[in-house]
Scaffold this motif. Structure first.
Motif: not given
Ligand code: ADP
Ligand code: MG
Length: 258
Positions: A157-159, A187-195, A219-224
């Protein structure tokens, strides 16, 4: 004047899949005869039609695949009614470079202030630049991730979502997540971060995102991640619908003061 159909032409065009050439070669050939058009120009005009038609089909397909709930355009957006949003900044975003550069957009503001309209309009503009776009709400995306995880298909799904150049995540903050949902969205936000690129719409200022993600660290990690390389657009004022309804009433009164 007439042109004879060369015996193998249509089947050759079918073989190499040039349906627009097949549909127009004869009409343009007659026109070329009449105008004494050079062969090279005839060929170029005919191929131009094929290429334009393919592009049109591709854009139509991308627009369908984006699953916009309704189609909204920037042309239909009244920037006079939403002065907090810089029109030029939005038009610049609509060129699609932010997606090519994996940057994000966050639209923050109250209900009815045009966030979803702007998000869809930006998404539509990106489809027109032949980028792969997907509209979803934060709640829908989270539900899908939760379900996928339960079925042991989370990474697939993430893919799937990570295949899009741009994901529009509407209505973050309207529905709070449980811990699992929050973690999966994180996890999704991390996955697509900068990609990949995200356009997030939310009614909550960043200071209140911890209410959605349940804990301040998540929240801070997502906002970041979302806000790093992001354009933040704040919408304000009262709901456009309410304003519209009231102005409609006022206009009707002006016409008929009784
Ligand atoms: P939000 O997502 O901020 O709650 P919407 O984008 O859904 O608000 O806007 C509500 C309705 O008002 C939609 O039909 C939208 O097209 C319309 N609307 C809002 N702002 C504007 C605007 N500035 N110009 C034109 N239509 C607008
Ligand atoms: Mg909305």
């Amino acid at each position: 004047m007439r042109v004879d159909e060369p015996p193998h032409l249509l089947s050759d065009l079918r073989t190499v899949k040039l349906p627009t050439v097949a549909a127009h070669w004869e009409r343009l050939a007659l026109e070329a005869q009449r105008k004494r058009q050079p062969h090279a120009d005839y060929l170029s005009e005919l191929m131009g039609l094929e290429v334009a038609k393919r592009r049109e089909n591709r854009i139509r397909r991308l627009t369908q695949e984006a699953r916009f709930p309704v189609l909204k355009t920037l042309d239909a957006f009244d920037f006079e009614a939403q002065k907090a949003v810089d029109r030029d900044a939005v038009l610049e975003l609509a060129r699609g470079d932010f997606v090519r550069e994996q940057h994000n957009v966050v639209l923050v503001g109250g209900v009815g202030t045009g966030k979803t309209h702007l998000a869809i309009a930006l998404g539509l503009a990106c489809c027109q630049h032949e980028l792969r776009v997907r509209f979803t709400t934060a709640a829908e995306m989270t539900n899908q991730l939760v379900e996928a995880k339960a079925e042991g298909k989370l990474s697939r799904k993430l893919e799937h979502f990570a295949r899009y150049d741009l994901v529009l995540l509407d209505e973050l903050g309207y529905v709070p997540f449980d811990r699992e949902g929050a973690n999966l969205l994180f996890g999704f936000v991390t996955r697509v971060y900068e990609r990949r690129s995200l356009v997030v719409t939310t009614n909550l200022p960043f200071a209140r995102w911890s209410e959605v993600f349940l804990d301040a660290t998540a929240a801070a990690a997502v906002i970041d991640r979302v806000v790093h390389h992001a354009t933040i657009l704040k919408t304000d004022g009262e709901s456009y619908r309410l304003r519209d309804a009231r102005q409609g009433r006022r206009k009707r009164k002006e016409v008929d003061p009784t």
